[in-house]
Design a protein around this motif. Structure first.
Motif, mmCIF file in Angstrom:
data_model
loop_
_atom_site.group_PDB
_atom_site.id
_atom_site.type_symbol
_atom_site.label_atom_id
_atom_site.label_comp_id
_atom_site.label_asym_id
_atom_site.label_seq_id
_atom_site.Cartn_x
_atom_site.Cartn_y
_atom_site.Cartn_z
ATOM 1 N N ARG A 296 32.602 60.044 65.109
ATOM 2 C CA ARG A 296 33.812 60.385 65.866
ATOM 3 C C ARG A 296 35.049 59.900 65.104
ATOM 4 O O ARG A 296 34.948 59.546 63.935
ATOM 5 C CB ARG A 296 33.707 59.777 67.261
ATOM 6 C CG ARG A 296 32.539 60.369 68.080
ATOM 7 C CD ARG A 296 32.478 59.768 69.466
ATOM 8 N NE ARG A 296 31.903 58.442 69.450
ATOM 9 C CZ ARG A 296 30.626 58.171 69.716
ATOM 10 N NH1 ARG A 296 29.789 59.150 69.993
ATOM 11 N NH2 ARG A 296 30.186 56.932 69.707
ATOM 12 N N GLU A 297 36.200 59.880 65.764
ATOM 13 C CA GLU A 297 37.444 59.548 65.077
ATOM 14 C C GLU A 297 37.413 58.136 64.497
ATOM 15 O O GLU A 297 37.808 57.918 63.356
ATOM 16 C CB GLU A 297 38.620 59.676 66.051
ATOM 17 C CG GLU A 297 39.981 59.484 65.407
ATOM 18 C CD GLU A 297 40.337 60.577 64.416
ATOM 19 O OE1 GLU A 297 41.078 60.294 63.465
ATOM 20 O OE2 GLU A 297 39.857 61.720 64.593
ATOM 21 N N LYS A 298 36.916 57.157 65.284
ATOM 22 C CA LYS A 298 36.951 55.768 64.827
ATOM 23 C C LYS A 298 35.604 55.054 64.949
ATOM 24 O O LYS A 298 35.513 53.877 64.595
ATOM 25 C CB LYS A 298 38.000 54.975 65.619
ATOM 26 C CG LYS A 298 39.440 55.457 65.433
ATOM 27 C CD LYS A 298 39.944 55.239 64.025
ATOM 28 C CE LYS A 298 41.392 55.670 63.883
ATOM 29 N NZ LYS A 298 41.918 55.458 62.512
ATOM 30 N N ASP A 299 34.563 55.716 65.442
ATOM 31 C CA ASP A 299 33.264 55.058 65.561
ATOM 32 C C ASP A 299 32.166 56.109 65.470
ATOM 33 O O ASP A 299 32.426 57.268 65.136
ATOM 34 C CB ASP A 299 33.174 54.261 66.858
ATOM 35 C CG ASP A 299 33.231 55.158 68.098
ATOM 36 O OD1 ASP A 299 33.495 56.375 67.936
ATOM 37 O OD2 ASP A 299 33.017 54.657 69.207
ATOM 38 N N SER A 300 30.924 55.701 65.778
ATOM 39 C CA SER A 300 29.791 56.624 65.688
ATOM 40 C C SER A 300 28.789 56.285 66.787
ATOM 41 O O SER A 300 28.826 55.200 67.388
ATOM 42 C CB SER A 300 29.117 56.524 64.313
ATOM 43 O OG SER A 300 28.512 55.247 64.151
ATOM 44 N N ASN A 301 27.872 57.213 67.059
ATOM 45 C CA ASN A 301 26.853 56.967 68.075
ATOM 46 C C ASN A 301 25.898 55.854 67.658
ATOM 47 O O ASN A 301 25.376 55.116 68.494
ATOM 48 C CB ASN A 301 26.080 58.251 68.378
ATOM 49 C CG ASN A 301 25.365 58.806 67.155
ATOM 50 O OD1 ASN A 301 25.704 58.493 66.012
ATOM 51 N ND2 ASN A 301 24.381 59.656 67.383
ATOM 52 N N LEU A 302 25.666 55.693 66.359
ATOM 53 C CA LEU A 302 24.788 54.628 65.879
ATOM 54 C C LEU A 302 25.376 53.255 66.203
ATOM 55 O O LEU A 302 24.674 52.351 66.672
ATOM 56 C CB LEU A 302 24.584 54.768 64.368
ATOM 57 C CG LEU A 302 23.655 53.751 63.724
ATOM 58 C CD1 LEU A 302 22.222 53.964 64.184
ATOM 59 C CD2 LEU A 302 23.732 53.836 62.204
ATOM 60 N N GLU A 303 26.678 53.100 65.984
ATOM 61 C CA GLU A 303 27.333 51.828 66.288
ATOM 62 C C GLU A 303 27.350 51.563 67.783
ATOM 63 O O GLU A 303 27.247 50.414 68.218
ATOM 64 C CB GLU A 303 28.762 51.839 65.736
ATOM 65 C CG GLU A 303 28.820 51.874 64.217
ATOM 66 C CD GLU A 303 30.207 52.214 63.714
ATOM 67 O OE1 GLU A 303 30.837 51.347 63.082
ATOM 68 O OE2 GLU A 303 30.657 53.344 63.978
ATOM 69 N N GLN A 304 27.481 52.604 68.575
ATOM 70 C CA GLN A 304 27.521 52.428 70.022
ATOM 71 C C GLN A 304 26.167 51.970 70.558
ATOM 72 O O GLN A 304 26.081 51.039 71.351
ATOM 73 C CB GLN A 304 27.929 53.733 70.702
ATOM 74 C CG GLN A 304 27.962 53.644 72.229
ATOM 75 C CD GLN A 304 28.232 54.980 72.877
ATOM 76 O OE1 GLN A 304 28.320 56.001 72.201
ATOM 77 N NE2 GLN A 304 28.352 54.998 74.190
ATOM 78 N N VAL A 305 25.096 52.622 70.123
ATOM 79 C CA VAL A 305 23.765 52.299 70.633
ATOM 80 C C VAL A 305 23.335 50.892 70.206
ATOM 81 O O VAL A 305 22.740 50.141 70.978
ATOM 82 C CB VAL A 305 22.743 53.350 70.166
ATOM 83 C CG1 VAL A 305 21.325 52.919 70.524
ATOM 84 C CG2 VAL A 305 23.049 54.700 70.800
ATOM 85 N N PHE A 306 23.643 50.503 68.948
ATOM 86 C CA PHE A 306 23.217 49.201 68.433
ATOM 87 C C PHE A 306 24.372 48.200 68.377
ATOM 88 O O PHE A 306 24.338 47.279 67.573
ATOM 89 C CB PHE A 306 22.622 49.365 67.032
ATOM 90 C CG PHE A 306 21.322 50.113 67.004
ATOM 91 C CD1 PHE A 306 20.133 49.464 67.288
ATOM 92 C CD2 PHE A 306 21.289 51.466 66.718
ATOM 93 C CE1 PHE A 306 18.923 50.150 67.274
ATOM 94 C CE2 PHE A 306 20.095 52.161 66.696
ATOM 95 C CZ PHE A 306 18.906 51.505 66.976
ATOM 96 N N ALA A 307 25.378 48.373 69.228
ATOM 97 C CA ALA A 307 26.577 47.524 69.175
ATOM 98 C C ALA A 307 26.236 46.049 69.351
ATOM 99 O O ALA A 307 26.690 45.189 68.585
ATOM 100 C CB ALA A 307 27.575 47.968 70.237
ATOM 101 N N GLU A 308 25.423 45.710 70.351
ATOM 102 C CA GLU A 308 25.118 44.300 70.608
ATOM 103 C C GLU A 308 24.268 43.711 69.500
ATOM 104 O O GLU A 308 24.469 42.565 69.086
ATOM 105 C CB GLU A 308 24.401 44.155 71.950
ATOM 106 C CG GLU A 308 24.197 42.703 72.363
ATOM 107 C CD GLU A 308 23.623 42.590 73.769
ATOM 108 O OE1 GLU A 308 23.222 41.468 74.133
ATOM 109 O OE2 GLU A 308 23.583 43.611 74.485
ATOM 110 N N LEU A 309 23.314 44.481 68.977
ATOM 111 C CA LEU A 309 22.473 43.985 67.889
ATOM 112 C C LEU A 309 23.292 43.741 66.637
ATOM 113 O O LEU A 309 23.100 42.728 65.936
ATOM 114 C CB LEU A 309 21.347 44.990 67.606
ATOM 115 C CG LEU A 309 20.333 44.580 66.537
ATOM 116 C CD1 LEU A 309 19.551 43.366 66.997
ATOM 117 C CD2 LEU A 309 19.397 45.741 66.225
ATOM 118 N N LEU A 310 24.234 44.647 66.324
ATOM 119 C CA LEU A 310 25.066 44.473 65.136
ATOM 120 C C LEU A 310 25.991 43.271 65.277
ATOM 121 O O LEU A 310 26.291 42.597 64.296
ATOM 122 C CB LEU A 310 25.896 45.749 64.901
ATOM 123 C CG LEU A 310 25.108 47.000 64.515
ATOM 124 C CD1 LEU A 310 26.028 48.217 64.475
ATOM 125 C CD2 LEU A 310 24.429 46.813 63.166
#
Length: 432
Positions: free
Chosen positions: A134-148
């Motif tokens: 997306r403009e500033k993030d991605s679905n991968l970062e959203q799903v694994f946000a807490e793990l990252l």
């Protein structure tokens, strides 16, 4: 008399109470049955976890997913490898993020649990990854946000081997899609000495001009400081006709309204530290971009458009010094080159940029003013009705450390400047 004596003898020997009956031994079968049931439960616990929703819940909790994980089947046993079939992860909207047909470990489950610092090798077949940028993030970062956000815990050794992988990248902000096919990946993360081994290859599907890449990187930390994962290493990277648009989602996060296009081909190889043969560190390579186009909010209506952009580099380390033999940018607008040396400690200093700026450098450059003005009239604030028809600019800047201070000197020269302004021809041989 006899009668009396007999009577007295009976009184003197009263009847003794009967002894209680000896209790029969109780059976302890109940305790043995309980122990047997407990042992059976422990033995079959992995199979129970793998065949019930409990396994999915454990994996989802361990990965801290902002989404849903499903398993087609899982074969778990204490003394057998872990085998998972049809693993899938979807995001909060129900869109598929990751799908794996088969995942298998080399180590049995009991060996992994006894040594969590070394999980061993995992084989993944038919991996499908669907990235949405997306403009500033991605679905991968959203799903694994807490793990990252929890990255940086205890070091773990593991190896991931992927065969026949596919990655689909949807850039929703730009309305583009890319597809990487025949992906192979062999990645090892070593807890000892902070080493990383990475080998990857793939093909970018494109009917007009398909691209391909091959990466081989090996690094290891130094013995005194095992966290310095880049203390030594080897690199060999090659790519052909990779779309520069792939980098645009990352570029947009740093530069407002950035847009990038073109094709990139690279070749880079080298070794440093203990992995360098003969102790001679050297990194040499070049990158070639064709059809390069870049726009951003800072450029307004201007755009940088180049038919060919070359970026050669050659860096050599000798002892504690790093010598930059060549680091340049060459295109039809001109060229810019950097040479010099720096101390190896500068790259790991807390304020690395300030430390590097105090070293010995020389920057040289040349520019075609006519082409530069035609390409960036608004950025250079060329007055309307004025056109630069010729001109050359030269730049020389040097940095020389002297005792406790660093001296920067520079020289800028412009020559043979010619232009037309409102129909009049203007010539200036030495404007600067």
């Amino acid at each position: 008399m006899a009668t009396v004596e007999a009577h007295r003898s009976k009184k003197s020997n009263p009847p003794q109470p009967a002894e209680p009956a000896e209790p029969k031994p109780r059976r302890r079968f109940g305790r043995w049955i309980a122990l047997a049931l407990l042992a059976a439960s422990l033995y079959f616990a992995p199979a129970i976890v793998g065949s019930t929703p409990l396994g999915q819940w454990i994996l989802t909790s361990a990965l801290h997913l902002d989404g849903t994980l499903t398993l087609g089947s899982a074969s778990l046993g204490w003394f057998s490898p872990v085998v998972v079939e049809n693993l899938a992860i979807v995001d909060q909207t129900g869109a598929l993020l990751l799908q794996v047909d088969s995942l298998r470990s080399d180590k049995p489950l009991i060996a992994m649990l006894l040594d969590l610092a070394d999980l061993g090798r995992f084989h993944v077949e038919q991996l499908t990854l669907h990235l949405v940028a997306r403009e500033k993030d991605s679905n991968l970062e959203q799903v694994f946000a807490e793990l990252l956000s929890r990255a940086g815990g205890s070091p773990v050794s593991a190896q991931l081997v992927v065969t026949a992988g596919t990655i689909t990248i949807d850039d929703t902000a730009a309305g583009r899609q890319f597809r990487v096919e025949n992906l192979t990946l062999d990645c090892s993360l070593a807890s000892t000495r902070g080493g990383i081994d990475l080998a990857a290859s793939g093909v970018l599907a494109d009917k007009r001009q398909p691209g391909n890449f091959k990466i081989d990187v090996h690094t290891q930390g130094s013995a005194p400081d095992q966290t310095a994962a880049l203390a030594s290493g080897k690199v060999d990277c090659q790519s052909t006709a990779i779309p520069l648009e792939l980098l645009e989602p990352l570029l947009r996060r740093r530069i407002d309204r950035a847009q990038l296009s073109g094709r990139l081909s690279t070749r880079l190889n080298g070794a440093w530290g203990e992995m360098a043969e003969g102790g001679e560190t050297s990194v040499r390579g070049e990158a070639l971009a064709t059809g390069f186009v870049f726009t951003a909010a800072a450029l307004g209506d201007d755009r940088i458009q180049l038919e060919r952009l070359e970026m050669p580099c050659h860096i050599v380390q000798s002892g504690e010094m790093v010598q930059i033999e060549q680091l340049a940018i060459q295109c039809e607008l001109g060229q810019l080159a950097l040479s010099g040396s720096a101390k190896l400690d500068d790259f790991s200093a807390r304020d690395g940029l300030a430390a590097l700026a105090r070293e010995d450098y020389e920057v040289t450059g040349e520019a075609d003013l006519a082409r530069l003005a035609a390409m960036l009239p608004a950025t250079l604030r060329i007055r309307q009705g004025t056109e630069i028809t010729s001109g050359q600019a030269a730049l020389v800047i040097s940095s020389r450390p002297q005792s406790s201070v660093t001296t920067w000197t520079g020289h800028v020269d412009a020559s043979r400047l010619a232009a037309t302004a409102d129909g009049r021809a203007l010539t200036w041989e030495n404007p600067l």
